[in-house]
Design an enzyme around this catalytic site. Structure first.
Site, short mmCIF file in Angstrom:
data_model
loop_
_atom_site.label_atom_id
_atom_site.label_comp_id
_atom_site.label_asym_id
_atom_site.label_seq_id
_atom_site.Cartn_x
_atom_site.Cartn_y
_atom_site.Cartn_z
N HIS A 86 0.71 -1.17 -0.12
CA HIS A 86 -0.18 0.05 -0.01
C HIS A 86 0.87 1.25 0.13
O HIS A 86 1.67 1.46 0.85
CB HIS A 86 -0.70 -0.08 1.27
CG HIS A 86 -1.70 1.07 1.44
ND1 HIS A 86 -1.89 1.95 2.24
CD2 HIS A 86 -2.73 1.56 0.57
CE1 HIS A 86 -2.66 2.91 2.04
NE2 HIS A 86 -3.55 2.50 1.27
N HIS A 126 -0.42 11.02 -2.08
CA HIS A 126 -1.59 10.72 -1.66
C HIS A 126 -2.74 11.80 -1.44
O HIS A 126 -3.78 12.05 -1.87
CB HIS A 126 -1.73 9.58 -0.32
CG HIS A 126 -2.97 9.33 0.39
ND1 HIS A 126 -3.83 9.98 1.11
CD2 HIS A 126 -3.83 8.26 -0.01
CE1 HIS A 126 -4.94 9.18 1.32
NE2 HIS A 126 -5.03 8.21 0.64
O1 G3P Z 1 -5.53 1.00 -2.48
C1 G3P Z 1 -6.66 1.20 -1.41
C2 G3P Z 1 -6.36 2.29 -0.45
O2 G3P Z 1 -5.38 3.05 -0.74
C3 G3P Z 1 -7.42 3.31 -0.44
O3 G3P Z 1 -7.41 4.26 0.21
O4 G3P Z 1 -6.78 6.44 1.31
O5 G3P Z 1 -5.25 4.83 1.06
O6 G3P Z 1 -5.92 5.68 -1.02
P1 G3P Z 1 -6.33 5.38 0.45
CA CA Z 2 -4.61 4.73 -2.49
#
Ligand code: G3P
Ligand code: CA
Length: 303
Positions: free
Chosen positions: A54, A96
């Site tokens: 992630h 992000h």
């Molecule tokens: O890939 C799933 C996740 O990344 C979605 O949430 O806020 O981490 O982009 P976020």
């Molecule tokens: Ca994400």
């Protein structure tokens, strides 16, 4: 063997340890190896869920940086998730938040530019920022990568990309921009499309647009649609990717009963799972993939 039976056996293997895992066929994996999957749309259910890093392996290196990509590689993780946005001058960058405050030193470098939104800065300005010190001094001077730089690093590492279009309503036309960069860098060739690329978003319209522009690309919708609405999603997305806090085995099964736009059953990649206990739980639900800041923890808990 049915999917549900396979899932139950895999969950049992978690409890019984290595010997049981060997009986069920996962012990053949080398330490640190990722399960092989036939392509981005077809899971290999015998090898446990695919584990995705992630924002890169962001438990170990600053999120969405090349260091986080390399950290995933060092752990033997093939799939990397990221977040893509667009600068004031139209360059795609990997970050992000829609502002730069949390993960860079933008407030020091550009004190008069509140609220420090990504879309208000040029690529050259963002390239000046330190995107690593907030995470740890040894990452000082780490930069916010462009999407192009990110793709080059994945190619060098022979990794795969779960690309998230972040906040698409803020960036009209970003889907075309992303596809243009992917094409230029060779990521829309048959091999990449089949094996190494998924595009996802919380924005259903954005994913519909990607599917309309490039129907061959594997897509994912981030969220947990009502079960009754799932068939409409299956028209344009290959994956339903929900928060792990919102699902159970019944929901996963409801998604997996459907076929997506490429004629294969829908897949479920859940996020963001960082503990062994939660990984074992969602593995028992039968998810296809688990997205984690600590992908090694998840891998160890689900093999
Ligand atoms: O890939 C799933 C996740 O990344 C979605 O949430 O806020 O981490 O982009 P976020
Ligand atoms: Ca994400």
């Amino acid at each position: 063997m049915s999917v549900r039976t396979t899932t139950a056996l895999a969950a049992a293997a978690v409890v019984l340890g290595t010997a049981a895992a060997t009986v069920f066929g996962v012990g053949a994996l080398l330490p640190g190896a990722q399960p092989r999957t036939a392509d981005a749309r077809t899971p290999d259910r015998t090898a446990g869920p695919v584990v995705l890093a992630h924002r890169g392996a962001s438990g170990y290196a600053p999120e969405n940086t090349l260091a986080a990509v390399d950290a995933a590689k060092a752990l033997g993780i093939d799939w990397v998730e990221n977040d893509v946005q667009r600068t004031k001058d139209g360059v795609l960058v990997v970050v992000h938040d829609t502002d730069l405050k949390r993960t860079t030193d933008v407030e020091e470098v550009f004190p008069d530019r509140a609220p420090w939104a990504v879309k208000d800065f040029t690529a050259a300005e963002i390239a000046q920022l330190d995107a690593g010190s907030w995470f740890g001094e040894r990452f000082a001077e780490t930069r916010v990568p462009t999407l192009t730089q990110f793709l080059h690093r994945l190619d060098r590492n022979r990794q795969k990309l779960l690309l998230e279009i972040k906040s698409p309503a803020s960036y009209p036309g970003i889907e075309r921009d992303i596809l243009r960069v992917l094409r230029k860098e060779g990521w829309l060739g048959p091999s990449h499309v089949r094996n190494r690329l998924v595009i996802q978003s919380f924005g259903a319209d954005s994913i519909k647009e990607v599917h309309a522009l490039r129907p061959d690309v594997t897509t994912g919708f981030l969220g947990t649609p009502e079960v009754t609405d799932l068939p409409s999603y299956a028209a344009f997305t290959d994956q339903i990717n929900p928060s792990y806090t919102t699902i159970g085995a019944d929901y996963v099964a409801a998604v997996q009963r459907l076929k997506g736009p490429h004629g294969k059953r829908l897949r479920v990649n859940t996020w963001t799972v960082d503990s062994a206990a939660d990984a074992a739980k969602v593995h028992a639900y039968g998810v296809d993939g688990i997205i984690s800041n600590h992908p090694d923890v998840v891998r160890d808990a689900t093999r």
